[in-house]
Design an enzyme around this catalytic site. Structure first.
Site, PDB file in Angstrom:
ATOM      1  N   ASP A   1       6.477  -0.229  15.811  1.00  0.00           N
ATOM      2  CA  ASP A   1       6.374   0.833  14.808  1.00  0.00           C
ATOM      3  C   ASP A   1       4.988   1.463  14.920  1.00  0.00           C
ATOM      4  OD1 ASP A   1       6.184   2.488  12.625  1.00  0.00           O
ATOM      5  OD2 ASP A   1       7.078   1.073  11.218  1.00  0.00           O
TER       6      ASP A   1
ATOM      7  N   HIS B   1      -0.183   4.120   9.620  1.00  0.00           N
ATOM      8  CA  HIS B   1      -0.701   2.755   9.505  1.00  0.00           C
ATOM      9  C   HIS B   1      -1.921   2.509  10.392  1.00  0.00           C
ATOM     10  CE1 HIS B   1       2.990   2.198   7.335  1.00  0.00           C
ATOM     11  NE2 HIS B   1       3.688   2.536   8.398  1.00  0.00           N
TER      12      HIS B   1
ATOM     13  N   ILE C   1      -2.266   2.616   5.451  1.00  0.00           N
ATOM     14  CA  ILE C   1      -1.617   1.593   4.648  1.00  0.00           C
ATOM     15  C   ILE C   1      -0.877   0.610   5.547  1.00  0.00           C
ATOM     16  CG2 ILE C   1      -1.386   3.157   2.688  1.00  0.00           C
ATOM     17  CD1 ILE C   1       1.589   3.437   3.385  1.00  0.00           C
TER      18      ILE C   1
ATOM     19  N   GLY D   1       5.423  -1.199   5.267  1.00  0.00           N
ATOM     20  CA  GLY D   1       6.236  -1.844   4.249  1.00  0.00           C
ATOM     21  C   GLY D   1       6.967  -3.048   4.798  1.00  0.00           C
TER      22      GLY D   1
END
Length: 283
Positions: free
Chosen positions: A186, A191, A206, A209
């Site tokens: 990913d 990120h 961030i 998730g």
């Protein structure tokens, strides 16, 4: 920018992929497993057979296993957020496997301020033809709503029991956690790239998730299954607040007849995962 509403109800694939023991070890390390978890983080420890964390299913057979984004339409990827995730395991995940994954675009819903997309994935092992797991990802694209579509099904809230939890487990994420997790495939710059993160409304990158989901999965495997992967059946949760690399993640778990309900909070007491549900695998 326009979503391709004609994709609803259509199947995609099959897509063929594979993983090896180093991939499943990397995943375990990327969700916080370490020296105390050598069944998951090594392949050659004396007297220990390698195991695979159940939440590896989200990288072994999810959106990254096939080219799906262009077929869903044109949209600003900086506005793409993960809303909900569920997994269901039918067999233990092998440490190495060649697999076939098919996808179903289950729905594209008009949430007014944005659009949500529900994707269902089924992954089976090529050699044995066993279905290993199914996953469902619900994504939210800010600014793509108000197109006159269906609002989508209501999700029933899961009430926290009015009693003390059976388990509370806290893990610390690393400042480099997102940089490690992105090696699973990913590579969303949300990120890793500060400029991209600022464009999405965050002051810094961030955590994925699904990385938070993996930390919660480890806590459930420990508290509910005593680290026995063949007892792990299903897990689902909703992402409700961002997690930043370096945050603490506390998973609070209440046992139920067939599994558990859970929430995850950060060090400030902010809930980051809710509507958490876990069930044991049916034998």
């Amino acid at each position: 920018m326009t979503l391709n509403l004609d994709m609803v109800g259509k199947s995609l694939g099959p897509a063929y992929s594979s993983w090896r023991s180093t991939d499943t070890i990397l995943y375990a390390l990327s969700v916080g497993a370490g020296a105390g978890d050598i069944a998951f983080t090594t392949e050659n420890s004396h007297g220990i057979s390698q195991k695979v964390l159940p939440t590896f299913s989200v990288v072994g057979g999810g959106p990254n296993s096939m080219d799906i984004w262009d077929q869903l339409g044109s949209f600003d990827h900086s506005q793409l957020l993960h809303l909900e995730q569920s997994i269901q395991l039918f067999h233990d995940i092998p440490s190495a496997a060649d697999v076939e994954t098919t996808a179903l675009v289950a729905g594209i819903y008009d949430r007014i301020t944005g659009a949500s997309i529900e994707l269902k994935f089924t992954t089976k092992e090529v050699q044995s033809e066993k279905i290993l797991f199914e996953t469902v990802s619900t994504l939210f694209i800010r600014g793509e709503g108000s197109f006159g579509g269906l609002r989508g099904p209501r999700v029933k809230a899961i009430a926290e029991p009015e009693r003390d939890p059976e388990s509370v487990i806290t893990y610390e994420t690393l400042p480099t956690q997102a940089l490690l997790y992105r090696l699973n495939g990913d590579h969303n710059p949300l990120h890793s790239d500060p400029e991209f993160a600022r464009a999405a409304g965050f002051d810094r990158p961030i955590l994925h998730g699904l990385c938070t989901f993996g930390f919660a999965g480890r806590a459930l495997l420990d508290a509910c299954c005593e680290m026995e992967t063949d007892r792990f059946g299903s897990m689902s949760a909703r992402f409700v607040a961002p997690v930043f690399p370096g945050d603490l993640l506390t998973t609070t778990i209440w046992d139920t007849e067939d599994g558990a309900v859970f929430v995850v909070e950060n060090q400030a007491g902010v809930t980051v995962l809710d509507r958490g549900r876990f069930t044991f695998r049916e034998v």
